[in-house]
Design a protein around this motif. Structure first.
Motif, PDB file in Angstrom:
ATOM      1  N   GLU A 211      42.462  35.551  54.285  1.00  0.00           N
ATOM      2  CA  GLU A 211      42.753  36.804  54.975  1.00  0.00           C
ATOM      3  C   GLU A 211      43.568  37.701  54.048  1.00  0.00           C
ATOM      4  N   PRO A 232      48.743  43.261  57.699  1.00  0.00           N
ATOM      5  CA  PRO A 232      47.325  42.869  57.693  1.00  0.00           C
ATOM      6  C   PRO A 232      46.362  44.052  57.497  1.00  0.00           C
ATOM      7  N   GLN A 464      46.112  37.769  49.279  1.00  0.00           N
ATOM      8  CA  GLN A 464      45.351  37.074  50.325  1.00  0.00           C
ATOM      9  C   GLN A 464      45.905  35.670  50.527  1.00  0.00           C
TER      10      GLN A 464
END
Length: 693
Positions: A211, A232, A464
């Motif tokens: 992510e 995010p 990430q």
């Protein structure tokens, strides 16, 4: 009358003989001064294979399982019959009235001696030599204070249970799964759960979806860089960056300073030494064990196969004197000593020392020519010396500063560290400088006040989330050591999988069997399960691959060792588990495709497929005797190996041309090997020469 001393290895026997004055060399032993000193060569006596119990077990069949011997049988290893014969004669010599078990001071050493003693039919009294050092004064002291053999009966019982449980699991599970999936599959009580750990780890890595996240970094006029939280959404981070660039001013809200300290690491047990040697030097666990075993036999370190990081209070004075001598040896200035509390005190814990204390350098090491040692032994010895001095040093103290600033309604932080007292890290830096090759770890924050400061630059950083890391030998050893700790009830002895003495061999066996492979550069290698390893774990039932069950067994073996559990109770549990496994295990649906052996050709005897297995290329027809062995005597005589390429050519063409074959006289020649079959289907080779030998 004479006393017979039985050591585990010839090199150790030589050390004992020298101290005892048994200087006359005979065939298989030393003699002199009222002593006979002989040796085993590893396991002279081994558990008999299943076919010794019943000839029908030569052929593998599920119908014959489980194989659970009622009366255990042992055989003398074929390769060591001569030395066994020497020991048998010595044990029965009329002038020998007592025996000293001087095998390595641990579970396996106890087993090695007792099996030889029983197999020879000896009934003479024996005592136990129990050493933590091979120095001459320690050997003399040990022989003056020999222990009664009965003190180690429980240790022997634990060793017997371990050996028999491993035999039963290995024999029954390997035959069960090999028959189910029609190929040779090696299954082990410790080996299979360790392999399962690596398979589970690789599955987690494969399933991991990274992510993305973003941070905004502000370079402040105060001389440091402060970072935002992880954000995010990229647009949110970009908006924050834009707002900060407009303001170009940050408010320092608070500066907190906290003094912190890191206690010295404990002394080495075998597993922590193996982990450090792998992480810092790239050595495998087996290499490290070999190096430290050699150092022990050279009288440079104490007994290596220990699971303790501590010493007893009886050894505290010895460690204090050794520390002072090591500091002089390395020209390191000793620290200020607190008279009230000896610096060695934190290394003392009698409760956590079972058979042997932590691994230490010896005083003999101080007089040895260390430059004459092989490089691997030098490096491992350097780690042990450094750890000994680090363990008795002061804590590493530092000041941690956290600066919190605000800009555009968002908090930014910067961290810094100032060394207050280097403590044990000074020893690490001085002794291990060439091994660590480490850059300065600490960054101090510049002085700043709680007020506004300017922003010199603001930028967006993208990162990430990271997947779990592949196992290295360091991290796999740690996983083996701590396996099942979370699931064990509070207060239960947590033994993990295997013991410090066996973990290295388990990893090596998995690599040799083709279930694990080492990949990476010379120093940093990862351990990855092969397709064969993954397939094996896919078909294994939970109880065989579960670390919990194996760790539970290790705890029970320790209880047997301490006399807290009856061996019969443990063996009944093993029998029940194996009986249930055989009764309830069926082939997993769809597993046949997964376990499919690699077909490399057609059998010249019966026409069925020939598949590759661990030891060669076999005809799939179980009634057919055709096989091409990898360890092939005919090809060895030619100075060649029968590899996959050669096997493929032989099966396809019935012949293979070989260059530079070697004759018995050392001459080279070219020839063609022709493949045919005997009347019973076995492979047969012949040579067709291109020129004279």
């Amino acid at each position: 009358m004479s006393i017979l001393v039985v050591a585990e290895k010839p090199s150790v026997a030589m050390s004992y003989a020298k101290v005892l004055g048994a200087t006359s060399r005979k065939d298989g032993y030393f003699e002199g001064n009222g002593y006979l000193v002989s040796w085993c060569i590893g396991h002279l006596v081994e558990l008999a294979p299943p076919n010794v119990y019943d000839a029908k077990y030569v052929k593998w069949s599920i119908a014959d399982l489980p194989i659970l011997p009622q009366k255990w049988q042992y055989l003398v290893s074929a390769s060591t019959k001569k030395q066994f014969g020497s020991l048998q004669k010595l044990m029965h010599r009329p002038d020998v009235d007592s025996i000293v078990n001087s095998c390595d001071a641990g579970r396996e050493g106890e087993l090695i001696f007792r099996l030889v003693y029983q197999q020879t039919g000896c009934k003479k009294p024996f005592s136990r030599l129990w050493l933590s050092s091979m120095e001459e004064n320690a050997i003399r002291e040990g022989f003056v204070h020999l222990k009664p053999s009965t003190e180690y009966d429980a240790l022997y019982n634990a060793a017997l249970c371990r050996e028999r449980a491993d035999w039963m699991v290995g024999i029954n599970a390997s035959r069960l799964f090999s028959c189910l999936y029609n190929q040779s599959l090696a299954v082990g009580r410790v080996m299979t759960p360790v392999l399962a750990m690596t398979v589970v780890r690789e599955a987690a890595i494969a399933a991991f979806v990274p992510e993305k996240f973003y941070t905004v970094d502000l370079e402040l006029t105060s001389g440091c860089t402060a970072s935002s939280r992880r954000i995010p959404e990229k647009t949110v981070a970009e908006n924050l960056l834009e707002a900060c660039r407009k303001e170009m001013v940050a408010t320092i809200q608070r500066i907190t300073c906290k003094e912190k300290s890191e206690n010295p690491p404990p002394l080495y047990d075998l597993t922590t030494l193996q982990r450090d040697a792998n992480r810092l030097l790239g050595y495998s666990a087996q290499q490290t064990l070999d190096y430290v075993q050699s150092l022990y036999e050279k009288k440079l370190t104490t007994y290596p196969r220990t699971d303790s990081c501590y010493i007893t209070d009886d050894d505290e004075e010895m460690l204090e004197e050794l520390t002072e001598e090591l500091e002089g040896f390395l020209d390191i200035a000793p620290e200020d000593v607190d008279e009230a509390v000896p610096r060695t005190r934190r290394t003392v814990n009698r409760e956590k020392v079972t058979d042997h204390h932590a691994i230490l350098p010896t005083r003999s090491m101080l007089q040895a020519d260390l430059d004459a040692l092989p490089k691997g032994e030098q490096n491992v010895l350097k780690l042990i010396i450094a750890r000994t001095l680090m363990a008795v040093s002061k804590p590493f103290r530092y000041l941690e500063t956290l600066l919190t600033t605000e800009c555009a309604g968002e908090e930014f932080t910067a961290k810094g560290k100032d060394i207050l007292e280097e403590g044990w890290k000074a020893v690490e830096r001085k002794v291990l400088a060439d091994i660590l090759n480490r850059k300065q770890e600490l960054t101090a924050l510049p002085n700043a006040a709680e007020n506004e400061c300017g922003i010199l630059n603001a930028e967006l950083k993208e990162g990430q989330t990271s997947p779990p890391k592949h196992f290295t030998e360091d991290t796999l050893l740690h996983a083996m050591e701590t396996a099942s700790a979370d699931s064990m009830p509070e207060g239960v002895e947590r033994q993990g999988i295997g013991t410090p003495a066996t973990r290295a061999a388990t990893i090596e066996k998995l690599v040799q069997k083709g279930f694990l492979e080492r990949k990476g550069n010379k120093k940093t290698k990862v351990l990855l399960p092969t397709d064969k390893g993954k397939a094996l774990i896919t078909v294994m039932p939970e109880e065989i691959q579960s670390p919990e069950m194996t760790a539970d067994w290790e705890t029970k073996l320790l209880q047997i060792e301490r006399g807290e559990m009856e061996p019969s109770e443990f063996m009944t549990e093993i029998n029940t588990m194996i009986t249930e496994l055989v009764k309830n295990t069926e082939m997993k649906k769809g597993a046949n495709a997964l376990m499919k052996s690699k077909i490399i050709g057609v059998c010249p005897n019966c026409g069925k497929p020939v598949v590759e297995r661990e030891k060669g290329w076999f005809c799939e027809n179980r009634e057919c005797r055709f096989v091409l062995w990898k360890d092939n005597a005919f090809f060895k005589r030619l100075g060649k190996r029968l590899d996959a390429h050669v096997a493929d050519k032989l099966l396809r063409d019935g012949r293979v041309r070989l260059k530079d074959c070697k004759s018995a006289k050392g001459k080279t020649y070219n020839a063609t090997v022709l493949l045919s079959c005997e009347a019973d289907g076995r492979s047969k080779f012949s040579l067709e020469f291109e020129g004279g030998c």
